[in-house]
Write a protein that holds these residues in place. Structure first.
Motif, short mmCIF file in Angstrom:
data_model
loop_
_atom_site.label_atom_id
_atom_site.label_comp_id
_atom_site.label_asym_id
_atom_site.label_seq_id
_atom_site.Cartn_x
_atom_site.Cartn_y
_atom_site.Cartn_z
N UNK A 68 43.74 57.32 14.52
CA UNK A 68 43.12 56.27 15.33
C UNK A 68 42.66 55.09 14.48
N UNK A 69 42.35 55.36 13.20
CA UNK A 69 41.96 54.26 12.31
C UNK A 69 43.08 53.23 12.20
N UNK A 70 44.33 53.71 12.22
CA UNK A 70 45.46 52.77 12.14
C UNK A 70 45.50 51.88 13.38
N UNK A 71 45.29 52.49 14.53
CA UNK A 71 45.29 51.69 15.77
C UNK A 71 44.20 50.61 15.71
N UNK A 72 43.01 51.03 15.27
CA UNK A 72 41.87 50.11 15.26
C UNK A 72 42.13 48.95 14.29
N UNK A 73 42.61 49.27 13.09
CA UNK A 73 42.84 48.21 12.09
C UNK A 73 43.99 47.30 12.51
N UNK A 74 45.04 47.86 13.10
CA UNK A 74 46.16 47.02 13.57
C UNK A 74 45.66 46.09 14.67
N UNK A 75 44.89 46.65 15.62
CA UNK A 75 44.41 45.83 16.74
C UNK A 75 43.60 44.64 16.23
N UNK A 76 42.81 44.85 15.17
CA UNK A 76 41.94 43.77 14.67
C UNK A 76 42.69 42.75 13.83
N UNK A 77 43.72 43.21 13.10
CA UNK A 77 44.31 42.34 12.06
C UNK A 77 45.69 41.80 12.38
#
Ligand SMILES: Cc1cc2nc3c(=O)[nH]c(=O)nc-3n(C[C@H](O)[C@H](O)[C@H](O)COP(=O)(O)O)c2cc1C
Length: 368
Positions: free
Chosen positions: A152-161
């Motif tokens: 889920x960390x990947x989803x969160x970082x992709x969504x932000x950046x």
């Protein structure tokens, strides 16, 4: 001259301090901009002015993308950036292996986190620079060490950046975050790609997704990753990250340090993994980015000959200084001309056997 002085002084500093000094220097965008032959290449719908990029790990906090591009790189991969800030491992955590032209690092994703990176990238955009203007920006994301749900960390970082990037890399190959490389198994890889896509959907943007792989993969792993990447329509694979192996013949006392080894001793290993991956990808499948031990034009050329569309380096820049990228690009252009190839697409994959490609490129350079 100014670069030679700065690079000479940096070599006297401990490696982490030298790294910080280099980031600060590039942040101020000083130094000459080299005049380079264009070697344009179109990859995943993006136009690169040349195939050489700065690999992830140098600019982990998106502090100096434009300074790095001014060294001549056609692209810069920022990161690895994690959702939350984290300090990384205790120091010392990066070691020069001077006699081996190599580095061992166990930084462990020290990162100011995605919000700090996003703030800097937003300022960059306000001042008139931004994605696809004067160089391609990749953003490489990863999971926090203590995350309960790393995927889920990947989803969160992709969504932000993603909005600040031309392409996104999901880094699942750092040896310094426990459990991270388990994401390379086929089932986990599918979940990871789905998380990356969900992040892009949240950000409301389409971006090519790249996945960065370790060199320490068995042939069966390579086979499974290739099949999954093709089935899931991944845009690109980066081969490779640092290795946990310690090839025979290392001479430096620091070779015993734990962490990922990069630089010259990684060159042949990473080129073999690249060639193995290339052999398993169909035409029109994911593109390949070759990284590992590149310090010269012939080494970059050999990676292209086995199948890479782009090449990245980091360690040689740290060891040899800021004039290196321009030299690699000019030498690559000269080698391609000597071989009678006019562009990267014509050279790519022409010698699928890694040993033969390396021999050919080296011989060509020696006869120049
Ligand atoms: C000090 C250091 C830190 C690195 N940090 C990262 C990182 O944060 N994320 C990543 O994907 N790769 C990281 N890498 C790996 C590089 O991007 C590259 O894949 C690897 O070093 C092989 O290329 P090289 O031999 O040209 O350095 C790091 C490498 C070094 C030397």
């Amino acid at each position: 001259m100014i670069w030679r002085l700065a690079a000479g002084m940096a070599r006297l500093l401990p490696p982490e301090a030298a790294h910080r000094a280099a980031v600060m220097t590039l942040r101020h965008r000083i130094g000459p901009v080299p005049d380079l032959p264009p070697i344009t290449v179109s990859v995943a719908g993006l136009e690169f002015t040349n195939p050489l990029g700065l690999a992830a790990g140098f600019d982990k906090d998106a502090a100096c993308p434009d300074g790095a591009l001014r060294l001549g790189f056609g692209h810069v991969e920022l990161g690895t950036i994690t959702p939350h800030p984290q300090p990384g491992n205790p120091r010392p955590r990066v070691f020069r292996l001077a006699g081996d032209r190599a580095v061992i690092n166990r930084y462990g994703f020290n990162s100011r986190g995605m919000e700090a990176a996003a703030a800097g990238l937003a300022r960059r955009r306000e001042t008139g620079r931004g994605p696809a203007q004067g160089g391609i920006i990749g953003i490489n994301v990863g999971a926090n060490k203590t995350s309960a749900a790393p995927t889920d960390d990947y989803r969160i970082a992709v969504a932000r950046l993603a909005g600040f990037a031309d392409y996104i890399t999901l880094n699942i190959s750092s040896p310094n975050t426990p459990g991270l490389r388990d994401l390379q198994t086929a089932d986990n890889l599918r979940l990871l790609i789905a998380a990356g896509r969900a992040g892009l959907a949240e950000a409301g943007c389409e971006r090519p997704l790249f996945i960065k792989l370790a060199p320490d993969l068995a042939p069966a792993d390579i086979e499974a990753i290739a099949a999954t990447a093709v089935a899931e329509g991944v845009a690109g694979l980066i081969a490779t990250n640092t290795t946990i192996a310690r090839p025979d013949g290392l001479r430096s006392a620091t070779a015993v340090e734990a962490g990922g080894l990069s630089g010259a001793p990684l060159y042949a290993l990473s080129t073999h993994v690249l060639a193995e991956m290339a052999g398993r990808l169909p035409a029109g499948g994911p593109v390949l980015v070759g990284a590992g031990g590149v310090a010269s034009g012939w080494q970059a050329y050999a990676k292209i000959l086995v199948g890479a569309s782009l090449v990245q380096l980091y360690t040689a820049l740290a060891l040899e200084g800021p004039e290196l990228p321009a030299r690699v690009i000019s030498d690559l252009a000269a080698l391609m001309a000597a071989d009678g190839v006019t562009d990267i697409a014509a050279a790519r994959g022409q010698i699928p056997d890694a040993d033969k490609a390396m021999q050919h490129a080296l011989r060509l350079a020696q006869s120049a």
